[in-house]
Structures are given as C-alpha cells and as structure tokens.
Design a protein around this motif. Structure first.
Motif, short mmCIF file in Angstrom:
data_model
loop_
_atom_site.label_atom_id
_atom_site.label_comp_id
_atom_site.label_asym_id
_atom_site.label_seq_id
_atom_site.Cartn_x
_atom_site.Cartn_y
_atom_site.Cartn_z
N SER A 66 0.85 -1.18 0.00
CA SER A 66 0.00 0.00 0.00
C SER A 66 0.89 1.24 0.00
N THR A 86 -3.90 4.66 -0.66
CA THR A 86 -4.41 3.78 -1.71
C THR A 86 -5.11 2.54 -1.19
N GLY A 89 -2.87 -3.00 -2.38
CA GLY A 89 -2.84 -3.28 -3.81
C GLY A 89 -2.03 -4.53 -4.10
N LEU A 117 2.63 -1.61 -7.76
CA LEU A 117 1.32 -2.03 -7.27
C LEU A 117 0.21 -1.28 -8.00
N SER A 118 -0.94 -1.90 -8.02
CA SER A 118 -2.14 -1.25 -8.53
C SER A 118 -3.22 -1.37 -7.46
N ALA A 119 -3.73 -0.21 -7.01
CA ALA A 119 -4.74 -0.22 -5.95
C ALA A 119 -5.58 1.05 -6.02
N ASP A 121 -7.53 2.57 -8.16
CA ASP A 121 -7.35 3.45 -9.32
C ASP A 121 -6.05 4.24 -9.27
N HIS A 122 -5.05 3.70 -8.58
CA HIS A 122 -3.74 4.33 -8.50
C HIS A 122 -2.66 3.29 -8.84
N SER A 124 1.33 2.52 -7.97
CA SER A 124 2.40 2.89 -7.03
C SER A 124 3.67 2.13 -7.37
N THR A 161 3.26 7.63 -6.29
CA THR A 161 1.95 7.10 -6.63
C THR A 161 1.24 8.08 -7.55
N ASP A 164 -4.60 6.67 -12.07
CA ASP A 164 -4.64 6.03 -13.39
C ASP A 164 -4.99 7.01 -14.50
#
Length: 226
Positions: A66, A86, A89, A117-119, A121-122, A124, A161, A164
């Motif tokens: 995260s 976030t 993720g 990472l993807s969490a 809609d962000h 990182s 971060t 998207d």
C-alpha cells in the motif's frame, strides 16, 4: 669461623640471577626445526564447503502493499486535503544483487529492485539501491540447514503514486529511506546455481510517504566458488 647466614644468601644471589637469565634465554629461543607450533584453531583458515567467491542473483514474485502520503511539496505535506491513501494493492516485484562471499555462512553486496502495485485506481512504485547482507544462521547444523538464509537490506531510492487518469504524482517520496528483510531456502542446486522459495518484506518512508511491500516468490543465486 662460620659465614653469617645473611652473607651466605648475598653470596648466592648472583648465581640465582644467572640461572634465571639462562632459563629466560632458553624460553625465548625458536622451536626446533623438527617441531612446528600448533596454530590457534580460532584463526586457522577453513576451506569453503558450500559458498565462496563472488555471488549474483535474482528474486521475484507476487507483491502486496500500500501507499500513503503527500506530494513532494512543503506547502502540501501535512495537510489533510493533499493526503492520499491507496489501500492494499497487488502487483509484482523483486531484486537483483551482486556481492562477495565472506564465509560459508555470510555474503555481502549491493541490491537493486522494488515493487509496482495497482490499488484504488492508482499505480504505485517503490524501489532503489540497498546494501544487501545474507546470513545462514543454521549452517553449523549441516545438511539441509545450510541452505536456510536470512536477508537484511538498507538503502534509499524512489517512491511515488500516480492516479490512473493523470500524470501528476499524488504521493512522492523524495529520496526516501528503505529497509528490507526476509528468509529463503536455496536447497535446489544445479552446478553453481542455487534456487528455492523466497519470502521478503520492505518498507519505504520519508516525510511524505509510507509504503510497505510484501513479496512471495522464487530466488536464484550463483556462487562462483565450490
């Protein structure tokens, strides 16, 4: 007439001193060529039986983590309206390293890597360079225990971060500190290559970011020695 006892002792004193000097001189002489003094076992060199030479490797796999923090702007750090978190993720990550084997149970070098990472809609990312140490604390037990290792890392890098739908960083670590640690098993061997599972965690932080990461994957290492 008998010599008084104190005078007798005084007369014997030079002889005693000469005898003591003779013993000291004999003790200082080097050992005969036929006998070699035994080496102190504590400092005696020991041949490598498992690891030696240089080492290089790669580890990677699934990553969870995260990110939370602020943009790298003194007018935004610490203000709630600029704070982003976030949540957890999922992504991938890993490290590569290069170093030297100091002993069968100890290696030291440098590592580079991190995770993405993807969490919420962000996206990182956290990564960078770290000093890399591996210790094999159960090496003296022999057999498979020699293959169990513990990792300690410390260094610096980057962490940011981005939403998207934007190119603007909502979290920017500004050259944050990084620490990491984990365990692994490298009992699968092929020539000078050792492989096995790897479990690792790292943490990246500064005044504007807090970003932990957890990894589960596979590790492969090369040892140039025996």
């Amino acid at each position: 007439m008998a010599t008084p006892l104190p005078l007798q002792r005084a007369a014997a004193l030079p002889a005693l001193l000469g005898l003591s000097l003779l013993h000291a001189t004999a003790a200082a002489q080097p050992a005969p060529s036929g006998g070699t003094p035994a080496a102190d076992p504590l400092f005696a060199p020991r041949p490598a039986v498992r690891r030696a030479g240089f080492t290089a490797g790669i580890a990677g796999g699934l990553s969870l983590g995260s990110a939370a923090g602020f943009p790298n702007d003194v007018q935004k750090i610490g203000f709630q309206r600029h704070y982003t978190e976030t949540g957890v993720g999922i992504g991938g990550g890993g490290y590569v390293w290069l170093g030297g084997v100091l002993a069968d149970w100890l290696t030291f070098g440098g590592a580079f890597g991190g995770h993405a990472l993807s969490a919420a809609d962000h996206g990182s990312l956290a990564g960078g360079f770290m000093f890399h140490t591996e210790v094999f604390p159960l090496f003296s037990l022999g057999e498979r225990w020699r293959e169990v290792g513990v990792i300690f890392d410390a260094g610096t890098g980057v962490a940011y971060t981005t939403p998207d739908d934007s190119d603007t960083d909502v979290i920017d670590g500004a050259l944050p500190a990084r620490i990491g640690g984990g365990v692994f098993y490298e009992g699968i061997r092929l020539w000078k290559v050792s492989m096995g599972p790897w479990l690792y965690a790292d943490y990246t932080w500064s005044t504007s970011v807090r970003q932990p990461g957890f990894y589960l994957g596979w590790r492969t290492a090369l040892y140039t020695g025996p």
